[in-house]
Design an enzyme around this catalytic site. Structure first.
Site, mmCIF file in Angstrom:
data_model
loop_
_atom_site.group_PDB
_atom_site.id
_atom_site.type_symbol
_atom_site.label_atom_id
_atom_site.label_comp_id
_atom_site.label_asym_id
_atom_site.label_seq_id
_atom_site.Cartn_x
_atom_site.Cartn_y
_atom_site.Cartn_z
ATOM 1 N N ASP A 187 62.913 22.228 2.121
ATOM 2 C CA ASP A 187 61.763 22.255 1.876
ATOM 3 C C ASP A 187 60.834 24.140 0.750
ATOM 4 O O ASP A 187 61.693 24.795 1.492
ATOM 5 C CB ASP A 187 60.742 22.527 3.528
ATOM 6 C CG ASP A 187 59.560 22.483 3.422
ATOM 7 O OD1 ASP A 187 58.925 21.453 2.320
ATOM 8 O OD2 ASP A 187 58.797 23.068 3.747
ATOM 9 N N HIS A 231 52.303 18.278 1.140
ATOM 10 C CA HIS A 231 51.941 19.014 2.409
ATOM 11 C C HIS A 231 50.894 20.256 2.892
ATOM 12 O O HIS A 231 49.648 19.707 3.207
ATOM 13 C CB HIS A 231 52.380 20.150 1.406
ATOM 14 C CG HIS A 231 54.391 20.262 0.705
ATOM 15 N ND1 HIS A 231 55.369 21.103 1.156
ATOM 16 C CD2 HIS A 231 54.644 19.798 0.458
ATOM 17 C CE1 HIS A 231 55.676 20.587 0.382
ATOM 18 N NE2 HIS A 231 55.886 19.652 -0.152
ATOM 19 N N SER A 284 49.538 20.464 9.069
ATOM 20 C CA SER A 284 49.463 20.634 10.028
ATOM 21 C C SER A 284 47.811 20.529 10.784
ATOM 22 O O SER A 284 47.116 20.231 10.230
ATOM 23 C CB SER A 284 49.934 21.969 10.788
ATOM 24 O OG SER A 284 50.875 21.497 11.309
ATOM 25 N N ASP A 324 54.580 21.876 10.903
ATOM 26 C CA ASP A 324 55.210 22.798 10.989
ATOM 27 C C ASP A 324 54.684 23.249 11.799
ATOM 28 O O ASP A 324 55.100 23.760 12.819
ATOM 29 C CB ASP A 324 55.959 23.963 9.815
ATOM 30 C CG ASP A 324 56.342 24.848 10.286
ATOM 31 O OD1 ASP A 324 57.184 24.863 10.895
ATOM 32 O OD2 ASP A 324 56.846 25.612 9.748
ATOM 33 N N SER A 325 53.640 24.171 11.035
ATOM 34 C CA SER A 325 52.515 25.055 12.384
ATOM 35 C C SER A 325 52.492 24.113 13.911
ATOM 36 O O SER A 325 51.931 25.560 14.551
ATOM 37 C CB SER A 325 51.145 25.550 11.831
ATOM 38 O OG SER A 325 51.546 26.127 10.361
HETATM 39 P P1 13P Z 1 51.650 23.246 8.100
HETATM 40 O O1 13P Z 1 51.872 25.296 8.231
HETATM 41 O O2 13P Z 1 50.835 22.500 7.640
HETATM 42 O O3 13P Z 1 52.131 22.832 8.709
HETATM 43 O O4 13P Z 1 52.753 23.072 6.904
HETATM 44 C C1 13P Z 1 53.724 22.626 6.285
HETATM 45 C C2 13P Z 1 54.893 22.112 5.065
HETATM 46 O O5 13P Z 1 53.882 22.286 4.284
HETATM 47 C C3 13P Z 1 56.216 22.402 5.260
HETATM 48 O O6 13P Z 1 56.509 21.860 3.710
HETATM 49 O O1 G3H Z 2 56.028 25.333 3.566
HETATM 50 C C1 G3H Z 2 56.095 26.427 4.923
HETATM 51 C C2 G3H Z 2 56.777 26.168 6.157
HETATM 52 O O2 G3H Z 2 55.837 25.977 7.188
HETATM 53 C C3 G3H Z 2 58.085 26.916 6.300
HETATM 54 O O3 G3H Z 2 57.440 28.110 6.574
HETATM 55 O O4 G3H Z 2 58.822 29.911 5.482
HETATM 56 O O5 G3H Z 2 57.755 30.026 7.210
HETATM 57 O O6 G3H Z 2 60.017 29.229 7.042
HETATM 58 P P1 G3H Z 2 58.438 29.535 7.092
HETATM 59 ZN ZN ZN Z 3 55.085 23.269 2.339
#
Ligand code: 13P
Ligand code: G3H
Ligand code: ZN
Length: 325
Positions: A98, A227, A230, A272-273
């Site tokens: 990612d 992206h 969340s 992710d969040s």
């Molecule tokens: P969120 O912070 O909205 O979960 O997005 C995650 C993301 O885009 C990871 O690449």
């Molecule tokens: O896009 C970002 C993702 O939520 C990853 O976050 O860089 O804190 O692992 P991180």
């Molecule tokens: Zn992202």
């Protein structure tokens, strides 16, 4: 060189093709530790959803490259065993980098068993973005690895990058970018953003599906990635705040809008969040209610269970990916 095929992963090619014709999106869930990884894989197995396991640069550093490789491989083996026991079909799993920042990190992931990488040149000039993305594509494709590029800068509430400042992806650029780079999928900016504070209080929490439709017209049938998707579950934000946390005004993307996007050209939705919030809420609650508890299994275990339930619901109700194996 460790081939992703040897580790049991697949690239995104077939997955996106099916998602595009089926009108759903593949969940791309980030993980940093064992509990998150287990929750994701078990949720996707039980809902019979294909899945993309996402590793950020930070996650890669947090876990260690070797540890990560074996964790991911272990997750595939666990999934196969559980599929047999539960009489379910094994699910296809992608291991994806990612937000790869440069060629070196993409190469290192490709050489170490990743089946897909993102090269994020969105902060570069258009021409530099093309140059870097093309270089990654050339190397990745030699090894059967698929590549996600990005055009447009994701809107950030805190850093004051606003839509008016042209952070949205320009539909007129996408065709040229895809053609010149050879990418397999394209991340776009239509109003989503990373983290837990996606809209200011009072701001209408809406994303620009009209721009998505324009982009789709320019590159029909091409897989689009969202992206920052969340939805920031409010029941868990309340839980965090109730048990000593401070997350006022945390707000995310409407799940209804994400479902609409998945029916259009969006084939991959990054989350992710939401996982972080569910885990934090549960851990806070348990530690508050049982102050004498000091066995991590007693608070990480229930957190893992709540995470799994959240991912299952997402697959069924938001991504539309359940039952698509
Ligand atoms: P969120 O912070 O909205 O979960 O997005 C995650 C993301 O885009 C990871 O690449
Ligand atoms: O896009 C970002 C993702 O939520 C990853 O976050 O860089 O804190 O692992 P991180
Ligand atoms: Zn992202």
């Amino acid at each position: 060189m460790i081939s992703y095929k040897k580790l049991g992963f697949v690239n995104t090619k077939q997955m996106f093709k099916k998602a595009m014709s089926g009108g759903y999106a593949i969940p791309a869930y980030n993980f940093n530790n064992m509990e998150q990884l287990q929750a994701i894989v078990m949720a996707c197995l039980e809902t019979q959803s294909p899945v993309i396991l996402q590793v950020s640069k930070g996650a890669r550093e947090y876990t260690d490259q070797t540890m990560l490789q074996y964790m991911a491989q272990g997750a595939v083996e666990m999934m196969k065993r559980e599929a047999k026991i539960k009489k379910l079909k094994p699910i296809p799993i992608v291991l994806h980098l990612d937000h790869g920042t440069d060629f070196a990190i993409c190469k290192s992931c490709i050489d170490n068993g990743f089946s897909s990488v993102m090269i994020d040149g969105s902060h570069l000039t258009y021409d530099e973005n093309i140059k870097l993305t093309k270089k990654v594509v050339q190397y990745a494709h030699k090894h059967g690895v698929t590549v996600e590029g990005e055009l447009g800068v994701l809107a950030g509430v805190e850093d004051d990058i606003k839509a008016e400042n042209h952070s949205y992806t320009k539909p007129e650029e996408v065709k040229d970018f895809v053609k010149k780079t050879g990418v397999d999928s394209l991340a776009i900016s239509i109003g989503t953003s990373h983290g837990a504070y996606k809209f200011k209080p009072g701001q209408k929490p809406e994303i620009r599906l009209d721009i998505l439709k324009k982009i789709e017209k320019m590159i029909p049938g091409f897989p689009i990635v969202l992206h920052g998707s969340s939805s920031i579950p409010q029941d868990y934000v309340t839980m965090i705040n109730k048990y000593g946390g401070q997350m006022p005004n945390a707000i995310g993307i409407s799940e209804k809008q994400l479902r609409q996007a998945a029916r259009l050209a969006v084939c991959k939705i990054n989350i992710d969040s939401d996982g972080r919030i569910v885990m934090t809420g549960m851990v806070r609650k348990i530690l508050f209610e049982k102050p004498s508890e000091f066995d991590p299994r007693k608070y990480l275990g229930p957190a893992r269970e709540a995470l799994k339930e959240m991912y299952k619901r997402k697959n069924k109700e938001v991504l539309g990916s359940s039952g698509r194996v």
